[in-house]
Design an enzyme around this catalytic site. Sequence first.
Site, PDB file in Angstrom:
ATOM      1  N   TYR A 120       0.826  -1.206   0.000  1.00  0.00           N
ATOM      2  CA  TYR A 120       0.000   0.000   0.000  1.00  0.00           C
ATOM      3  C   TYR A 120       0.865   1.262   0.000  1.00  0.00           C
ATOM      4  CZ  TYR A 120      -3.625   3.287   1.455  1.00  0.00           C
ATOM      5  OH  TYR A 120      -4.501   4.344   1.512  1.00  0.00           O
ATOM      6  N   TRP A 122       1.143   5.711  -1.637  1.00  0.00           N
ATOM      7  CA  TRP A 122       0.834   6.720  -2.653  1.00  0.00           C
ATOM      8  C   TRP A 122       1.903   6.842  -3.730  1.00  0.00           C
ATOM      9  CZ3 TRP A 122      -2.344  11.401  -3.169  1.00  0.00           C
ATOM     10  CH2 TRP A 122      -3.591  11.256  -2.553  1.00  0.00           C
TER      11      TRP A 122
END
Length: 778
Positions: A120, A122
Site C-alpha cells: 500500500y 501513494w
Amino acid sequence: MQNPRPARPDVHHGVFTTATHWGRYRVVVKGGEIRWISPLDDPEPATIGYRRTSYDQGRGRVLRPMVRTSYLQNRDAPARPRGDDTFTPVSWERALDLVAEEIKRAHNTRGPSSIFGGSYGWASAGRFHHAQSQVHRFLNGAGGYTPSIDSYSYAAMARIVPHVLGTSANEHLLSLPTWEEIAEHVDLLLAFGGLPAKNAQVNPGGVHVHRSRSGLRMCAEAGVELVNISPQRGDLDIDDAQWVRVRPNTDTALMLALTYEVWAAGDHDAEFLRECCVGAEDLVAYLSGALDGVVKDASWAAAVCDIPDATIRDLARRIVGGRTLITASWSIQRGDHGEQPFWAAIALAAMAGHLGRPHRGVALGFGTHHSTGARQRKLPVASLPQKVRELPEIAPIPVARIADMLLGPGQEIDFDGRRLTFPDIDLVYWCGGNPFHHHQDLNRLVEAWQQPRTIIVHESFWTATAKHADIVLPVSAYLERNDVAFGRHESHLSVMHAAVDPPGEARDDYAVFADLADRLGFRREFTEGRSADEWVRHLYDTTRDGLAAAGMPIPDFRTFWAAGEVTIPLPEPDRRADPLALLREDPMRNPLTTPSGKVELTSATIESFAYDDCPGHPTWLEPKEWLGSTAAERFPLHLLSPQPRTRLHSQYDQADHSAESKVRGREPIHVNPDDATARHIRAGDVVRVFNDRGQCLAGAVVDPGVRSGVVVLHAGAWYDPVEPGGLDAHGNPNVLTFDKGTSKLAQGPSSGTALVQVERFDGPLPPVRAFDPPAQDT
Ligand SMILES: Nc1nc2c(c(=O)[nH]1)N[C@H]1C(S)=C(S)[C@@H](COP(=O)(O)OP(=O)(O)OC[C@H]3O[C@@H](n4cnc5c(=O)[nH]c(N)nc54)[C@H](O)[C@@H]3O)O[C@H]1N2
Ligand SMILES: Nc1nc2c(c(=O)[nH]1)N[C@H]1C(S)=C(S)[C@@H](COP(=O)(O)OP(=O)(O)OC[C@H]3O[C@@H](n4cnc5c(=O)[nH]c(N)nc54)[C@H](O)[C@@H]3O)O[C@H]1N2
Ligand SMILES: [Mo]
C-alpha cells in the site's frame, strides 16, 4: 544486462515541467542539478510545495543496492533482528539474484499466497512509473501473491455505504456537489471534521490548478452558513464559521441526537422515511430509548460530546429550517466503530428531509481531496495493466490488518459478512509505500515484521521501512524519469519531464522488475517489448484512442509533450440524476441497488452478520479509548494525527518546507493553552508523548485553536527509535495509535482513536537520526 541510461545532454541544463499529487511545477536545471522549483500558473499553490531548492536530491537517498548484513550472512537464521542491523552494499547483479531466488523459493515451498504484495502507498504521480501498478503487474507475472483490499483513507466508508445506499464509495464520491452548486443551493453546511484547506491541496495523480480555497470563500460570500464540527478551529478557515468543539470520536452521538431532536419536534420527512427508507421505526425505537432506556436527545449527546445542549438543539432547528448539506471528512471514520458516523450522517439527512434533493443531503468525503468540489468525471485514461491473476486459494486481506496477518498465520477473522483466513507470509514485497509511516502501533509492527523470512523494499530514500528491510533496491524519483500525470477526476494530462539523472546506482522500478522478470523467465510478458519511454507514449496513445471514442479528442503525443499539458474537452455534464433523487421521485420505479431497494436505515444484511461491534442500525458504541472512558484517567488527552499541512504523508519530510515546520528538530504537537499550563509546558519545549503502546518526543506549539483535552500531532514524521522498540526521538504519532479494525464489518484502520499523556521532557535530548542512512559495512 543492465541497460545503461542513454546519454541525455539536454538534461544538464534547461527548464522542465513536472507534476506531483499536490500541483504542477517548473524546474530549472543547471549543470545537471536542480536550482529552482516553482509552482506553475497556480493562483493557490500548495503549502506542501517547493521553495527554491528544497527538493534535496542527495539527502537520505539510497544510492546502491543494500542487504541487511546478518541476513546476507545467513538467510536461514540471521543473527540480528530487523531494525537493529547494519547494511552491506552489493552489486545489482547480486541483489537481483537474491530477490529472484527468494521469490522462487517462496513460490516453490509455500505457494503464491505466502508472498505479501499489498504494498500500500501513494508513491508519486505518473501513470507509468506508478509503483503500485508496477509491483502488482510484476508479482502477478511471477505467479501471484496475497494482495490487500480497501484503503487507510476510507475503509469504513467503503464497506458501510454500499449496504446503506447501494452505491460504492467511489460512485458516491463522483456524485458530490461542486463549490458552485453549494454556493447556489445550500443554506447551511454542517462540516463534520471541517473542510480543511490543507487536505484539499492534494489529489491522487495531481492537481491542475488549485481552487478549493476560493471555492470555500465563494460559499461563505454567497451566504452559506458554515458550521465546523471539529476539535480544531482551523479545519474550517473562514472568519465567521461557527465552531462546534466536539470531542473526538463522538460525532455519532451528536448525529444521533440531532436525528432524535428532528423527529421529536415532528420536523421529520415522514413520507421519505416511509416510501424511500427501511428501518426508520427500529432506529426511532433506539433513539427514543425504547430499547435501552436511554433517550438519545440533546442532553444525552451534550454529555457525551462535551458541547452545550443548547448548541445541539439550535443545530437541530436550523437543519430543518433551510437547505442543508452534511459533509463528513474521512477522519471521523478512521477510528473505532468508524462505520457508525457515516451511517448516522445518512440517517440524519434522511430524517431531516434533505436526502434525494439536489445538492443537499450528505457529501461523505467532501473536502478530503482537491477533486471534491469540482465537477468530477471518470475518464478513460490508461494505466499500466496489472494483469490480475485470480487464484482460488488467495483472498485479499483488509489493508490495515497487516500486523494481525503477520502475527497470526492461519487465524480467521470476520470481514463484511465473510470469514477470512490469514495466509502464512514468507516474503513481503514493498514498492511505493511506507508502512513504518502509515501503520498503527509501530512497536507492534516492528514485532510482526520479524515474522517473514524475506522483506524486499524499493525506495528512493532511507525511510524507516527501508531500514527495516532485508534487501533495499534504490529507485529513481519522479524528477528523474519521463511520465504522464493525470489527477483523478481532473480534466488535464500533464507532462512529467526527466529533469536530472537518478543519483548513484538508482534505477527505475520498471527496469528493476524487467530484470527480475528476466531471471524468473517472463521478461517479454512483463515488458511487452517496450522501453519505459515507449510505455509512456503507449499509455498516452491508448488514452487518446479511448477519449476519441468517447467524443473527447486530444492532440497527438508530440504536440502534448511540447505543450507540457493538454486539456481534455469534456462533454456536457451527464444529466443522469443521482440515484437518491430518482428514488425520491418514484421509489417503485427507481429502486436503489440495496436489498430493499431503499435507503437502509436498518440493514437486515448487517443485522444477520450478528456483529457485536456493528449492529443493524446506526448506534453509539463507545470507542475503545475516548475522553469519556476510564482510560482517560491515566491518559487524559485524545491524540489526533491528521494529514500534515507541509507534506504528503511522510514524503519529503527531509526537505526544507517540512524541516522548517519542526520545533527543535521534532514534529510539532499542538496543545491547548490550558492543557499546556497545567503541565508547565511552554511553546518551543520538547515534550514526551506517551501511553502504554509507545512514546515519542515532539515540539510544543501552544494553540488555542485546539479544544482542551485534545493534542494534534500530524502524521508523517519519519519514525526514529532511539533504540529498537524505544522512544521515538522525532514524533511519529503511530507509535501511540492503536491497531484494531474499525469493526468486523470494515476492518479499517482506527488511527483516530488514541489517548495519551504529555509531559515536558527535561532529559538529555537524543539527536534526530531519522534521515541518516543506516550504518554500513563494507
Ligand atoms: N496516524 C495516522 N496514520 C495514517 C493516517 C493518519 O491520518 N493518521 N493516514 C493514513 C492514510 S489516509 C494514508 S493514505 C497512508 C499513507 O501512507 P503511504 O502512502 O505509505 O505514505 P507516503 O509517505 O506517501 O509513502 C510513499 C512512499 O513511496 C516512496 N516513493 C515515492 N515514489 C516512488 C516510486 O516511484 N517508487 C518507489 N518504489 N517508491 C516511491 C516515497 O519515498 C515514500 O516513502 O497513511 C495512513 N496512516
Ligand atoms: N496536505 C496534505 N493533504 C492531504 C494528505 C496529506 O498527506 N497532506 N493526504 C491525503 C489523503 S491520502 C487523505 S485519505 C485525505 C484525508 O482526509 P481527512 O481524513 O479528512 O484528513 P485528516 O487531516 O485526517 O482529518 C481532517 C480533520 O478532521 C478532524 N478530526 C479528527 N478526528 C475527528 C473526530 O473524531 N471528529 C471530528 N468532528 N473531527 C475530527 C481533525 O481536526 C482534522 O484536521 O487527505 C488528503 N490530503
Ligand atoms: Mo489516504
